[in-house]
Design a protein around this motif. Structure first.
Motif, PDB file in Angstrom:
ATOM      1  N   THR A 118       0.852  -1.191   0.000  1.00  0.00           N
ATOM      2  CA  THR A 118       0.000   0.000   0.000  1.00  0.00           C
ATOM      3  C   THR A 118       0.886   1.239   0.000  1.00  0.00           C
ATOM      4  O   THR A 118       2.076   1.180   0.336  1.00  0.00           O
ATOM      5  N   SER A 119       0.285   2.370  -0.375  1.00  0.00           N
ATOM      6  CA  SER A 119       1.085   3.590  -0.510  1.00  0.00           C
ATOM      7  C   SER A 119       0.176   4.812  -0.509  1.00  0.00           C
ATOM      8  O   SER A 119      -1.015   4.718  -0.820  1.00  0.00           O
ATOM      9  N   GLY A 120       0.760   5.961  -0.170  1.00  0.00           N
ATOM     10  CA  GLY A 120       0.038   7.229  -0.219  1.00  0.00           C
ATOM     11  C   GLY A 120       0.475   8.025  -1.438  1.00  0.00           C
ATOM     12  O   GLY A 120       1.672   8.129  -1.730  1.00  0.00           O
ATOM     13  N   PHE A 200       6.144   6.610   9.196  1.00  0.00           N
ATOM     14  CA  PHE A 200       4.819   6.841   8.605  1.00  0.00           C
ATOM     15  C   PHE A 200       4.302   8.244   8.938  1.00  0.00           C
ATOM     16  O   PHE A 200       3.539   8.824   8.156  1.00  0.00           O
ATOM     17  N   GLN A 204       6.670  11.310   6.702  1.00  0.00           N
ATOM     18  CA  GLN A 204       5.707  11.474   5.598  1.00  0.00           C
ATOM     19  C   GLN A 204       4.889  12.754   5.806  1.00  0.00           C
ATOM     20  O   GLN A 204       3.817  12.911   5.203  1.00  0.00           O
ATOM     21  N   ARG A 206       3.125  13.844   8.341  1.00  0.00           N
ATOM     22  CA  ARG A 206       1.871  13.786   9.103  1.00  0.00           C
ATOM     23  C   ARG A 206       2.079  14.427  10.475  1.00  0.00           C
ATOM     24  O   ARG A 206       3.028  14.093  11.181  1.00  0.00           O
ATOM     25  N   PHE A 238       4.494   7.857  -1.641  1.00  0.00           N
ATOM     26  CA  PHE A 238       5.448   7.368  -0.660  1.00  0.00           C
ATOM     27  C   PHE A 238       4.942   6.166   0.124  1.00  0.00           C
ATOM     28  O   PHE A 238       3.749   5.884   0.201  1.00  0.00           O
ATOM     29  N   GLU A 239       5.941   5.463   0.644  1.00  0.00           N
ATOM     30  CA  GLU A 239       5.746   4.255   1.444  1.00  0.00           C
ATOM     31  C   GLU A 239       7.038   4.047   2.215  1.00  0.00           C
ATOM     32  O   GLU A 239       7.786   5.005   2.394  1.00  0.00           O
ATOM     33  N   MET A 240       7.330   2.806   2.630  1.00  0.00           N
ATOM     34  CA  MET A 240       8.447   2.643   3.568  1.00  0.00           C
ATOM     35  C   MET A 240       9.479   1.556   3.217  1.00  0.00           C
ATOM     36  O   MET A 240      10.315   1.227   4.051  1.00  0.00           O
ATOM     37  N   VAL A 263      -3.825   4.002  -1.395  1.00  0.00           N
ATOM     38  CA  VAL A 263      -4.948   3.975  -0.443  1.00  0.00           C
ATOM     39  C   VAL A 263      -5.175   5.329   0.224  1.00  0.00           C
ATOM     40  O   VAL A 263      -6.183   5.519   0.900  1.00  0.00           O
ATOM     41  N   ALA A 264      -4.215   6.257   0.057  1.00  0.00           N
ATOM     42  CA  ALA A 264      -4.367   7.601   0.642  1.00  0.00           C
ATOM     43  C   ALA A 264      -3.929   8.615  -0.390  1.00  0.00           C
ATOM     44  O   ALA A 264      -3.097   8.309  -1.255  1.00  0.00           O
TER      45      ALA A 264
HETATM   46  N1  URA Z   1       1.624   3.504   3.393  1.00  0.00           N
HETATM   47  C1  URA Z   1       2.408   4.563   3.693  1.00  0.00           C
HETATM   48  O1  URA Z   1       3.579   4.388   4.038  1.00  0.00           O
HETATM   49  N2  URA Z   1       1.871   5.790   3.601  1.00  0.00           N
HETATM   50  C2  URA Z   1       0.594   6.018   3.274  1.00  0.00           C
HETATM   51  O2  URA Z   1       0.167   7.169   3.249  1.00  0.00           O
HETATM   52  C3  URA Z   1      -0.220   4.895   2.974  1.00  0.00           C
HETATM   53  C4  URA Z   1       0.324   3.646   3.042  1.00  0.00           C
END
Ligand code: URA
Ligand code: R1P
Length: 290
Positions: A118-120, A200, A204, A206, A238-240, A263-264
Protein backbone atom coordinates in the motif's frame (compact mmCIF):
# COMPACT_ATOMS: atom_id res chain seq x y z
CA UNK A 1 36.58 -18.61 2.48
CA UNK A 2 33.49 -20.00 4.20
CA UNK A 3 31.20 -17.38 5.74
CA UNK A 4 31.45 -17.59 9.54
CA UNK A 5 28.57 -18.88 11.69
CA UNK A 6 28.15 -15.45 13.32
CA UNK A 7 27.64 -13.79 9.90
CA UNK A 8 25.45 -16.30 8.09
CA UNK A 9 23.28 -17.65 10.89
CA UNK A 10 21.39 -20.89 10.37
CA UNK A 11 18.75 -22.43 12.61
CA UNK A 12 19.15 -26.00 13.94
CA UNK A 13 17.18 -27.41 10.98
CA UNK A 14 19.50 -25.64 8.53
CA UNK A 15 17.01 -22.89 7.66
CA UNK A 16 18.15 -19.28 7.45
CA UNK A 17 17.94 -17.26 10.68
CA UNK A 18 15.02 -14.81 10.32
CA UNK A 19 13.08 -16.04 7.30
CA UNK A 20 13.21 -19.63 8.67
CA UNK A 21 13.36 -20.93 5.08
CA UNK A 22 15.39 -23.58 3.27
CA UNK A 23 16.55 -23.09 -0.33
CA UNK A 24 13.80 -25.38 -1.71
CA UNK A 25 11.10 -23.09 -0.28
CA UNK A 26 11.96 -20.46 -2.88
CA UNK A 27 10.42 -20.25 -6.33
CA UNK A 28 12.25 -18.12 -8.89
CA UNK A 29 9.42 -15.57 -8.60
CA UNK A 30 8.69 -14.24 -5.12
CA UNK A 31 5.80 -11.98 -4.12
CA UNK A 32 6.41 -9.89 -1.00
CA UNK A 33 3.87 -8.00 1.10
CA UNK A 34 4.26 -5.86 4.21
CA UNK A 35 1.31 -7.11 6.25
CA UNK A 36 1.53 -10.77 7.39
CA UNK A 37 -2.27 -10.99 7.01
CA UNK A 38 -1.88 -10.19 3.32
CA UNK A 39 -0.03 -13.51 2.73
CA UNK A 40 -3.26 -15.60 2.86
CA UNK A 41 -4.93 -12.94 0.69
CA UNK A 42 -2.40 -13.93 -1.99
CA UNK A 43 -2.26 -17.68 -1.33
CA UNK A 44 -6.07 -18.03 -1.24
CA UNK A 45 -5.82 -17.77 -5.04
CA UNK A 46 -3.35 -20.68 -5.27
CA UNK A 47 -4.50 -24.03 -6.73
CA UNK A 48 -2.66 -25.71 -3.85
CA UNK A 49 -0.47 -24.66 -0.92
CA UNK A 50 2.58 -26.82 -0.31
CA UNK A 51 4.15 -25.12 2.76
CA UNK A 52 3.32 -22.51 5.43
CA UNK A 53 6.14 -21.20 7.65
CA UNK A 54 6.27 -18.30 10.10
CA UNK A 55 8.91 -16.56 12.18
CA UNK A 56 8.33 -13.09 13.62
CA UNK A 57 6.72 -10.92 10.88
CA UNK A 58 8.07 -13.17 8.12
CA UNK A 59 5.14 -15.39 7.10
CA UNK A 60 5.73 -17.55 4.02
CA UNK A 61 3.33 -19.60 1.92
CA UNK A 62 4.59 -21.67 -1.02
CA UNK A 63 2.15 -22.98 -3.59
CA UNK A 64 1.02 -23.14 -7.20
CA UNK A 65 -0.97 -20.54 -9.13
CA UNK A 66 -2.18 -21.80 -12.51
CA UNK A 67 0.61 -24.37 -12.49
CA UNK A 68 3.37 -21.88 -11.61
CA UNK A 69 5.20 -22.29 -8.30
CA UNK A 70 5.05 -19.09 -6.24
CA UNK A 71 6.52 -18.12 -2.87
CA UNK A 72 4.77 -15.27 -1.03
CA UNK A 73 6.48 -13.73 2.02
CA UNK A 74 5.51 -10.92 4.40
CA UNK A 75 8.21 -8.50 5.50
CA UNK A 76 6.71 -6.18 8.08
CA UNK A 77 7.45 -2.47 7.68
CA UNK A 78 10.60 -0.51 6.88
CA UNK A 79 13.86 -0.87 4.96
CA UNK A 80 15.60 -2.42 7.98
CA UNK A 81 13.41 -5.49 7.38
CA UNK A 82 14.18 -5.34 3.65
CA UNK A 83 17.89 -5.57 4.52
CA UNK A 84 17.14 -8.88 6.26
CA UNK A 85 14.79 -10.09 3.52
CA UNK A 86 17.08 -9.43 0.54
CA UNK A 87 20.28 -10.65 2.21
CA UNK A 88 18.64 -13.88 3.40
CA UNK A 89 16.81 -14.56 0.10
CA UNK A 90 20.08 -14.04 -1.74
CA UNK A 91 21.99 -16.32 0.64
CA UNK A 92 19.36 -19.05 0.11
CA UNK A 93 20.09 -19.14 -3.62
CA UNK A 94 23.64 -17.81 -3.95
CA UNK A 95 25.48 -19.32 -0.98
CA UNK A 96 25.96 -23.05 -0.43
CA UNK A 97 24.54 -23.32 3.09
CA UNK A 98 26.47 -26.55 3.77
CA UNK A 99 29.97 -25.37 2.79
CA UNK A 100 29.05 -21.70 3.55
CA UNK A 101 30.81 -20.69 0.32
CA UNK A 102 29.25 -18.11 -2.04
CA UNK A 103 28.43 -19.66 -5.39
CA UNK A 104 30.82 -18.86 -8.26
CA UNK A 105 29.76 -15.96 -10.51
CA UNK A 106 28.64 -18.22 -13.37
CA UNK A 107 26.26 -20.11 -11.03
CA UNK A 108 24.62 -17.04 -9.46
CA UNK A 109 20.82 -17.03 -9.52
CA UNK A 110 18.78 -13.90 -10.19
CA UNK A 111 15.39 -13.94 -8.44
CA UNK A 112 12.30 -12.02 -9.55
CA UNK A 113 10.95 -10.20 -6.51
CA UNK A 114 7.69 -8.24 -6.66
CA UNK A 115 6.54 -6.07 -3.74
CA UNK A 116 2.75 -5.73 -3.53
CA UNK A 117 2.13 -2.96 -1.01
CA UNK A 118 0.00 0.00 0.00
CA UNK A 119 1.08 3.59 -0.51
CA UNK A 120 0.04 7.23 -0.22
CA UNK A 121 -0.18 9.43 -3.31
CA UNK A 122 1.58 12.81 -3.27
CA UNK A 123 -0.16 14.22 -6.33
CA UNK A 124 -3.82 15.20 -6.78
CA UNK A 125 -3.86 13.63 -10.27
CA UNK A 126 -3.02 10.15 -8.87
CA UNK A 127 -6.25 9.37 -7.00
CA UNK A 128 -7.02 6.86 -4.33
CA UNK A 129 -7.69 3.52 -6.07
CA UNK A 130 -4.80 3.92 -8.55
CA UNK A 131 -2.29 1.13 -9.06
CA UNK A 132 1.25 2.45 -9.44
CA UNK A 133 4.46 0.73 -10.56
CA UNK A 134 7.62 2.38 -9.26
CA UNK A 135 10.14 3.28 -11.96
CA UNK A 136 12.54 4.93 -9.48
CA UNK A 137 12.71 4.92 -5.71
CA UNK A 138 14.29 7.62 -3.55
CA UNK A 139 15.38 6.49 -0.09
CA UNK A 140 15.27 8.94 2.81
CA UNK A 141 16.27 6.11 5.15
CA UNK A 142 19.84 5.39 6.27
CA UNK A 143 20.29 1.86 4.80
CA UNK A 144 22.57 2.97 1.95
CA UNK A 145 24.95 4.72 4.36
CA UNK A 146 26.25 1.16 4.90
CA UNK A 147 26.61 -0.21 1.34
CA UNK A 148 28.61 0.95 -1.70
CA UNK A 149 25.59 1.52 -3.97
CA UNK A 150 26.56 2.77 -7.43
CA UNK A 151 24.05 5.32 -8.78
CA UNK A 152 23.76 6.74 -12.29
CA UNK A 153 24.35 10.46 -12.99
CA UNK A 154 20.59 11.09 -13.12
CA UNK A 155 20.02 9.25 -9.83
CA UNK A 156 22.71 11.33 -8.08
CA UNK A 157 21.24 14.56 -9.51
CA UNK A 158 17.72 13.70 -8.32
CA UNK A 159 18.90 12.68 -4.87
CA UNK A 160 21.02 15.81 -4.49
CA UNK A 161 18.07 17.99 -5.57
CA UNK A 162 15.85 16.34 -2.95
CA UNK A 163 18.52 16.81 -0.28
CA UNK A 164 18.55 20.54 -1.06
CA UNK A 165 14.75 20.89 -1.21
CA UNK A 166 14.31 19.13 2.14
CA UNK A 167 17.36 20.79 3.73
CA UNK A 168 18.64 17.38 4.78
CA UNK A 169 22.09 16.95 6.39
CA UNK A 170 22.67 13.80 4.26
CA UNK A 171 22.08 12.85 0.62
CA UNK A 172 19.18 10.44 -0.01
CA UNK A 173 19.74 7.67 -2.55
CA UNK A 174 17.90 7.13 -5.81
CA UNK A 175 17.62 3.80 -7.70
CA UNK A 176 15.70 2.61 -10.75
CA UNK A 177 13.92 -0.73 -10.44
CA UNK A 178 13.43 -3.46 -13.04
CA UNK A 179 12.09 -2.09 -16.34
CA UNK A 180 11.60 -5.68 -17.50
CA UNK A 181 9.20 -6.55 -14.67
CA UNK A 182 7.46 -3.15 -14.83
CA UNK A 183 6.75 -3.65 -18.54
CA UNK A 184 5.51 -7.20 -17.92
CA UNK A 185 3.36 -6.65 -14.82
CA UNK A 186 2.82 -2.90 -14.43
CA UNK A 187 2.37 -1.95 -18.10
CA UNK A 188 -1.08 -0.37 -17.59
CA UNK A 189 -0.39 1.07 -14.15
CA UNK A 190 0.69 4.63 -13.31
CA UNK A 191 4.47 4.86 -13.78
CA UNK A 192 5.81 6.57 -10.66
CA UNK A 193 8.80 7.67 -8.62
CA UNK A 194 8.38 6.45 -5.09
CA UNK A 195 9.73 8.15 -1.99
CA UNK A 196 10.70 5.66 0.70
CA UNK A 197 10.41 7.20 4.17
CA UNK A 198 11.91 5.99 7.46
CA UNK A 199 8.54 6.37 9.22
CA UNK A 200 4.82 6.84 8.61
CA UNK A 201 4.18 10.09 10.54
CA UNK A 202 6.86 12.83 10.64
CA UNK A 203 8.90 11.46 7.71
CA UNK A 204 5.71 11.47 5.60
CA UNK A 205 4.72 14.95 6.83
CA UNK A 206 1.87 13.79 9.10
CA UNK A 207 1.26 15.98 12.13
CA UNK A 208 -0.64 14.58 15.11
CA UNK A 209 0.85 16.13 18.28
CA UNK A 210 4.42 16.71 17.08
CA UNK A 211 5.43 19.59 14.82
CA UNK A 212 7.77 18.93 11.90
CA UNK A 213 11.32 20.27 11.64
CA UNK A 214 10.42 21.44 8.12
CA UNK A 215 6.74 22.53 8.24
CA UNK A 216 6.53 22.60 4.40
CA UNK A 217 7.76 18.99 4.01
CA UNK A 218 4.71 17.73 2.10
CA UNK A 219 4.73 20.72 -0.26
CA UNK A 220 8.47 20.17 -0.91
CA UNK A 221 7.74 16.53 -1.81
CA UNK A 222 4.83 17.53 -4.03
CA UNK A 223 6.57 20.37 -5.82
CA UNK A 224 9.98 18.77 -6.36
CA UNK A 225 10.91 18.59 -10.06
CA UNK A 226 14.10 17.53 -11.83
CA UNK A 227 14.52 18.12 -15.55
CA UNK A 228 16.92 16.08 -17.68
CA UNK A 229 17.19 14.62 -21.20
CA UNK A 230 14.88 11.84 -19.92
CA UNK A 231 12.15 14.37 -19.17
CA UNK A 232 10.56 15.66 -16.00
CA UNK A 233 11.03 13.74 -12.75
CA UNK A 234 8.49 14.25 -9.94
CA UNK A 235 7.79 12.26 -6.81
CA UNK A 236 4.45 10.48 -7.09
CA UNK A 237 3.90 8.49 -3.88
CA UNK A 238 5.45 7.37 -0.66
CA UNK A 239 5.75 4.26 1.44
CA UNK A 240 8.45 2.64 3.57
CA UNK A 241 10.36 -0.10 1.68
CA UNK A 242 10.81 0.35 -2.09
CA UNK A 243 14.21 2.12 -2.15
CA UNK A 244 15.72 -0.61 0.04
CA UNK A 245 14.42 -3.26 -2.37
CA UNK A 246 15.72 -1.48 -5.46
CA UNK A 247 19.16 -0.70 -4.02
CA UNK A 248 19.82 -4.17 -2.59
CA UNK A 249 18.29 -5.79 -5.69
CA UNK A 250 20.73 -3.87 -7.90
CA UNK A 251 23.76 -4.75 -5.76
CA UNK A 252 22.84 -8.45 -5.41
CA UNK A 253 21.73 -8.89 -9.03
CA UNK A 254 17.99 -9.58 -8.63
CA UNK A 255 15.10 -8.20 -10.70
CA UNK A 256 12.87 -6.18 -8.37
CA UNK A 257 9.60 -4.34 -8.90
CA UNK A 258 7.49 -2.40 -6.40
CA UNK A 259 3.74 -2.22 -7.04
CA UNK A 260 1.66 0.20 -5.01
CA UNK A 261 -2.06 0.22 -4.24
CA UNK A 262 -2.81 3.90 -3.59
CA UNK A 263 -4.95 3.97 -0.44
CA UNK A 264 -4.37 7.60 0.64
CA UNK A 265 -4.03 10.89 -1.18
CA UNK A 266 -2.09 13.52 0.72
CA UNK A 267 -2.88 16.31 -1.74
CA UNK A 268 -6.65 15.86 -1.51
CA UNK A 269 -6.49 14.49 2.07
CA UNK A 270 -8.54 11.39 1.26
CA UNK A 271 -8.20 7.86 2.62
CA UNK A 272 -9.79 4.95 0.74
CA UNK A 273 -12.94 3.45 2.18
CA UNK A 274 -12.24 0.28 0.17
CA UNK A 275 -8.50 -0.21 0.68
CA UNK A 276 -8.94 -4.02 0.83
CA UNK A 277 -10.56 -4.00 -2.63
CA UNK A 278 -7.72 -1.91 -4.07
CA UNK A 279 -5.00 -4.19 -2.73
CA UNK A 280 -6.94 -7.30 -3.81
CA UNK A 281 -7.19 -5.87 -7.33
CA UNK A 282 -3.40 -5.42 -7.31
CA UNK A 283 -2.84 -8.97 -6.00
CA UNK A 284 -5.07 -10.49 -8.71
CA UNK A 285 -3.41 -8.50 -11.53
CA UNK A 286 0.06 -9.41 -10.26
CA UNK A 287 -0.71 -13.15 -10.08
CA UNK A 288 -2.25 -13.16 -13.55
CA UNK A 289 0.79 -11.47 -15.11
CA UNK A 290 3.69 -13.37 -13.55
N1 URA B 1 1.62 3.50 3.39
C1 URA B 1 2.41 4.56 3.69
O1 URA B 1 3.58 4.39 4.04
N2 URA B 1 1.87 5.79 3.60
C2 URA B 1 0.59 6.02 3.27
O2 URA B 1 0.17 7.17 3.25
C3 URA B 1 -0.22 4.89 2.97
C4 URA B 1 0.32 3.65 3.04
C1 R1P C 1 2.53 1.61 6.45
O1 R1P C 1 1.17 1.57 6.75
C2 R1P C 1 2.97 0.37 5.67
O2 R1P C 1 2.18 0.28 4.46
C3 R1P C 1 3.02 0.31 3.31
C4 R1P C 1 4.25 1.01 3.80
O3 R1P C 1 5.36 0.79 2.96
C5 R1P C 1 4.41 0.48 5.21
O4 R1P C 1 5.01 -0.79 5.23
O5 R1P C 1 3.30 -0.95 2.73
P1 R1P C 1 2.60 -2.36 3.11
O6 R1P C 1 1.13 -2.16 2.92
O7 R1P C 1 3.15 -3.33 2.16
O8 R1P C 1 2.98 -2.67 4.53
Amino acid sequence: MPIAESELILNKDGSIYHLNLQPDHLSDTIITVGDPERVPSVSQHFDSIETKIQKREFVTHVGYYQGKRITVISTGMGTDNIDILLNELDALVNVDLVTREPRPLEERISLRIIRVGTSGSLQADIPVGSLLASEHAVGLDSLMQFYPLVETGLEVEVATGIQQALQLPYRPYCVRGSDLLREQIGFDMVKGNTLTCPGFYGPQGRVLRLDLRLPTLIQEFQQFRHHSAEGEFRLTNFEMETAGYYALGRMLGHEVLSLNAIVANRATREFATNSEDIINDLIQKTLDRL
